[in-house]
Scaffold this motif. Structure first.
Motif, PDB file in Angstrom:
ATOM      1  N   TYR A 112      34.485  20.760  31.714  1.00 20.07           N
ATOM      2  CA  TYR A 112      33.435  21.741  32.038  1.00 20.07           C
ATOM      3  C   TYR A 112      32.227  21.066  32.678  1.00 20.07           C
ATOM      4  CZ  TYR A 112      35.158  26.131  30.102  1.00 20.07           C
ATOM      5  OH  TYR A 112      35.837  27.301  29.895  1.00 20.07           O
ATOM      6  N   ASN A 113      31.972  19.825  32.278  1.00 26.91           N
ATOM      7  CA  ASN A 113      30.787  19.128  32.764  1.00 26.91           C
ATOM      8  C   ASN A 113      31.134  18.019  33.752  1.00 26.91           C
ATOM      9  OD1 ASN A 113      28.351  20.155  30.987  1.00 26.91           O
ATOM     10  ND2 ASN A 113      30.136  20.023  29.642  1.00 26.91           N
ATOM     11  N   HIS A 114      32.397  18.053  34.267  1.00 24.92           N
ATOM     12  CA  HIS A 114      32.838  17.129  35.309  1.00 24.92           C
ATOM     13  C   HIS A 114      32.695  15.660  34.885  1.00 24.92           C
ATOM     14  CE1 HIS A 114      32.848  20.751  37.726  1.00 24.92           C
ATOM     15  NE2 HIS A 114      31.580  20.940  37.399  1.00 24.92           N
ATOM     16  N   ASP A 115      32.791  15.450  33.563  1.00 21.89           N
ATOM     17  CA  ASP A 115      32.749  14.085  33.012  1.00 21.89           C
ATOM     18  C   ASP A 115      31.507  13.322  33.478  1.00 21.89           C
ATOM     19  OD1 ASP A 115      33.608  12.139  31.357  1.00 21.89           O
ATOM     20  OD2 ASP A 115      35.172  11.357  32.667  1.00 21.89           O
ATOM     21  N   ARG A 116      30.383  14.045  33.619  1.00 25.09           N
ATOM     22  CA  ARG A 116      29.149  13.387  34.059  1.00 25.09           C
ATOM     23  C   ARG A 116      28.659  12.415  32.987  1.00 25.09           C
ATOM     24  NH1 ARG A 116      24.479  16.921  35.033  1.00 25.09           N
ATOM     25  NH2 ARG A 116      25.205  17.987  33.187  1.00 25.09           N
ATOM     26  N   PRO A 117      28.042  11.295  33.370  1.00 25.29           N
ATOM     27  CA  PRO A 117      27.435  10.401  32.378  1.00 25.29           C
ATOM     28  C   PRO A 117      26.345  11.135  31.611  1.00 25.29           C
ATOM     29  CG  PRO A 117      27.600   9.315  34.522  1.00 25.29           C
ATOM     30  CD  PRO A 117      27.934  10.761  34.744  1.00 25.29           C
ATOM     31  N   LEU A 118      26.258  10.899  30.309  1.00 31.24           N
ATOM     32  CA  LEU A 118      25.276  11.572  29.470  1.00 31.24           C
ATOM     33  C   LEU A 118      24.104  10.644  29.197  1.00 31.24           C
ATOM     34  CD1 LEU A 118      27.528  13.432  26.855  1.00 31.24           C
ATOM     35  CD2 LEU A 118      26.728  14.200  29.100  1.00 31.24           C
ATOM     36  N   THR A 119      22.922  11.077  29.577  1.00 28.86           N
ATOM     37  CA  THR A 119      21.693  10.374  29.251  1.00 28.86           C
ATOM     38  C   THR A 119      20.751  11.337  28.559  1.00 28.86           C
ATOM     39  OG1 THR A 119      20.746  10.884  31.426  1.00 28.86           O
ATOM     40  CG2 THR A 119      21.926   8.777  31.188  1.00 28.86           C
ATOM     41  N   GLN A 120      19.758  10.812  27.868  1.00 29.41           N
ATOM     42  CA  GLN A 120      18.817  11.663  27.146  1.00 29.41           C
ATOM     43  C   GLN A 120      18.151  12.644  28.100  1.00 29.41           C
ATOM     44  OE1 GLN A 120      16.050   9.520  24.751  1.00 29.41           O
ATOM     45  NE2 GLN A 120      15.097  11.329  23.884  1.00 29.41           N
ATOM     46  N   GLY A 121      18.197  13.954  27.752  1.00 29.68           N
ATOM     47  CA  GLY A 121      17.607  14.991  28.595  1.00 29.68           C
ATOM     48  C   GLY A 121      18.610  15.719  29.463  1.00 29.68           C
TER      49      GLY A 121
END
Length: 238
Positions: A220-229
């Motif tokens: 669903y989120n295209h495997d985007r890197p997760l950072t704070q915010g």
């Protein structure tokens, strides 16, 4: 048209004495998916301020990931998100922003306020955290059990992407912020949540908390890197 008000705290370590300049812009891309049309990008905040001695600059972003379901879209060619207005206040050497973004090409709907500011890290009893999470989930009419013991659970912000209740009349930004905390929204607000990533979050921990499949959440989120915010879309399956 749908209006979303983003409330953002710019933490300047209480050093702001004079605001010299500020600008708010958006950078967003669009694509069509099976469920609807998705807008992905950022709201960028840039400015300069003076402390006691020098001039300094600040740069902040608000990540956006908005899915408009086809039944809510009135004009696919006009579907876009644009920052239309913003207001700010100076609070004890820091800056609080309220940014108005409009989603065009969708049905008229109730305005929403999304709190994007980081919540100060203060000791909170496990019982208090559980009660806060339970109250948030009850607003969405989703019955999810809350564990009695939660260790170091970060604050959670959940907001539906597209709403279904038309707004009877317009409100100013100030009125909307003052009335937001007192509103009791009992309607079904859709099947998606927005989750603002906190420090230490990953797809596995978010999927475990919402009891969804980790690989579906990544898709669903295209495997985007997760950072704070970063804002993550979390699907809800009844």
């Amino acid at each position: 048209m749908q209006k979303i008000y983003f409330k953002k705290l710019v933490d300047l370590n209480h050093q702001l004495k004079e605001l010299v300049s500020i600008s708010v812009d958006e950078s967003i891309s669009y694509k069509m998916e099976n469920q609807g049309m998705r807008a992905v990008g950022s709201i960028m905040i840039n400015g300069e301020y003076k402390d006691d001695q020098t001039k300094n600059s600040f740069h902040e972003t608000i990540d956006l990931d908005i899915l408009a379901q086809f039944e809510k879209i009135t004009d696919k060619r006009d579907f876009h998100v644009k920052v239309e207005d913003f207001d700010y206040t100076l609070n004890d050497g820091n800056l609080t922003l309220v940014i108005q973004a409009c989603i065009y090409g969708v049905q008229d709907d109730e305005d929403r306020v999304i709190e994007t500011s980081a919540i100060p890290q203060v000791p909170i009893d496990d019982e208090d955290i559980a009660s806060e999470i339970e109250e948030l989930l009850r607003e969405e009419e989703v019955a999810v059990p809350v564990n009695e013991t939660i260790e170091e659970m970060p604050p959670i912000t959940e907001e539906p992407v597209i709403l279904e209740s038309p707004k009877p009349q317009e409100m100013t930004i100030k009125e909307k912020i003052e009335n937001h905390d007192d509103e009791d929204d009992d309607e079904d607000l859709g099947t998606y949540y927005l989750y603002i990533v906190q420090d230490g979050d990953n797809y596995q921990s978010i999927a475990k908390h919402y009891q969804v499949d980790e690989y579906q959440l990544k898709a669903y989120n295209h495997d985007r890197p997760l950072t704070q915010g970063t804002i993550v879309i979390v699907p809800y399956y009844s």
